[in-house]
Design a protein around this motif. Sequence first.
Motif, short mmCIF file in Angstrom:
data_model
loop_
_atom_site.label_atom_id
_atom_site.label_comp_id
_atom_site.label_asym_id
_atom_site.label_seq_id
_atom_site.Cartn_x
_atom_site.Cartn_y
_atom_site.Cartn_z
N GLN A 164 -1.26 -2.29 6.29
CA GLN A 164 -0.67 -3.33 6.38
C GLN A 164 -0.98 -4.39 5.23
N PRO A 165 -0.06 -4.93 4.26
CA PRO A 165 -0.35 -5.82 3.45
C PRO A 165 -0.95 -7.10 3.89
N ARG A 166 -1.70 -7.58 3.11
CA ARG A 166 -2.42 -8.80 3.57
C ARG A 166 -2.78 -9.82 2.41
N PHE A 224 -1.77 -13.32 -3.73
CA PHE A 224 -1.12 -11.90 -3.41
C PHE A 224 -0.16 -11.63 -4.76
N ASP A 275 -1.43 -6.15 -5.43
CA ASP A 275 -1.68 -5.88 -4.10
C ASP A 275 -0.36 -5.19 -3.53
N LEU A 276 0.78 -5.17 -3.95
CA LEU A 276 2.04 -4.29 -3.72
C LEU A 276 2.73 -4.19 -4.70
N VAL A 304 3.92 -9.40 4.71
CA VAL A 304 2.64 -9.62 4.37
C VAL A 304 1.62 -10.86 5.27
N TYR A 362 0.63 5.67 1.63
CA TYR A 362 0.57 4.18 1.17
C TYR A 362 2.20 3.82 0.90
N ILE A 422 -2.90 1.62 -3.24
CA ILE A 422 -1.67 0.44 -3.42
C ILE A 422 -0.66 0.81 -2.65
N PRO A 423 -0.40 -0.15 -1.58
CA PRO A 423 0.96 0.06 -0.98
C PRO A 423 1.95 -0.28 -1.77
N TYR A 424 3.24 0.43 -1.44
CA TYR A 424 4.33 0.34 -2.21
C TYR A 424 5.71 0.59 -1.19
N ILE A 429 2.63 -9.16 -6.74
CA ILE A 429 3.41 -8.18 -6.59
C ILE A 429 3.91 -7.72 -8.15
#
Length: 550
Positions: free
Chosen positions: A208-210, A217, A267-268, A349, A329, A300-302, A219
């Motif tokens: 879960q992005p935070r 944060f 972070d994303l 997020v 991810y 890294i979430p994407y 991107i």
Amino acid sequence: MTRRIVRTVSQLTAAAVFTFLIVFLLDRNFRLLPNAVHEYMPQHHHGLVVTDITITTCSKINLFSSCKLDPESWHRVEKNLYLDKSWVSSAYVHVQRKKEEELVSDDKVVVGVTVGRLDPATGGKGKTDEKWESRPAGLWVLRSSKPTASDSKKAVTAIDILFGDDAVEARDGWQLQNIALLLDAGHDIPSAHITVRQGTQVEPIRPQPRVNDNGKFKIMQLADLHLSTGVGHCRDPVPEKIEGEDCMADLRTLHFVTTLLDDEKPDLVVLSGDQVNGDSAPDAQSAIFKYAQLLIKRKIPYVSIFGNHDDEGALPRPAQMALIEQLPYSLSVAGPDDIDGVGNYYIEVLAQGTSKHSALTVYLLDSHSYSPDERQWSGYDWIKKNQIDWFRQTSEGLKKKHKEYTHIHMDVAFIHIPLPEYRDATSPYVGEWREGVTAPKFNSGFRDALVEQGVVMVSCGHDHANEYCMLSSNKESKKPELWMCYGGGAGFGGYGGYGGFVRRVRFFDIDMNEARITTYKRLEHGDTSGRIDQQIIVDGGNVVPPKKHS
């Protein structure tokens, strides 16, 4: 619906037989049905173990030659090992599978797979007491006669093929054979590599992005990677050589991306379309895994959406998204079945700490490919009314919950093809406008919907050499309403040109403490360490005009 199927089928190569099956197994919304996904991705057959593997080769010029085995006993992995690039031969991997509970004492279970010219028992890869069985194309299979072996982590439960000397495996629990299958393919045909899964399927990690504890944060937008099957061919590289080495498109693209991932630590990551270089990627899966592996390795979430080139090869959007959804991810989803396109969704997020409140919403929409009405609206497609309705309804439905956040909540959006308003030469912009804006000629009103719902920034790709952010304001009050940005083309497999375009990547540095968004770009060559065109586009949650430079 008929037009859509015909248009999709017309894009396919003759060798991609499995794709025809996929197309005709789409539901009324042009989505891949679960059974069709399973036929393409044998790794999804839960509870099955592989009992044997073989390879068949057949001649295209001999009518009596066949690459088919008894379908009652063998499952064929529908990937031609020659990728339909050979005029003479075709070859396929076949597997025998059985449910664990149906194994009997005479059954054997595959517990090892390798590739090479020498027997692994004598060539140093295995134990001398192991009995490896030879198969065509240098494939060796180790089978256990004990059915209980199926309960161990060694039992092979799925087989797949990836292509290219630069092929990588992105899925948890899978192992790629570095040595390619020994086929008589020419130099122009990417090498075929067996990849296997041993043990049960591992559920992909979906974090879960935070927002970070410091309220920040970041991107990273990766626009137009244009990755191929194999290393690809460079187009308009600047410079043509680095350290005296000829440009190899995918290797140089991925090296550039790797450098920025490690420097910037986003972070994303948003992949905003044209990750796959059309018909230069006859196996889109191999291309997708190359970027995914970089992100998965760094945890890294994407998220991803499609461009006009992604599905010009052998794999349509629904099947590509089915693959992407199952990768670690990846937060990508196909989106609602009842609206146009594949990849209409949003992610939240969350605020820092243990908060359950959303601080930032990221909307992603499918901007499709080419115009469905070339006679009236030539060029590119547009975001449809039912997509805009979905966006409005979704945004309205989230507003009450977003107000629970004690700071200023912000919304941003990403698409692939620019909106018609990107053509407004009277609007101020920061960055370079090098080429014509290839936005759709029909304006479906998505820009106005974004403003109406309070989205502060939208960013696209598509036009590689355009890399500006343009301020869109109210025509009457002149109040700033929306920033419209380009990501800037990052991939060497896509065009550059236009006066020596250096590949670049855009970042959005978001400070939730001040409800501020700062954007900038990083270059692949030249001033590679510094940020260029850095500007604040949102402050206090409001869209702000660019500062005038003295």
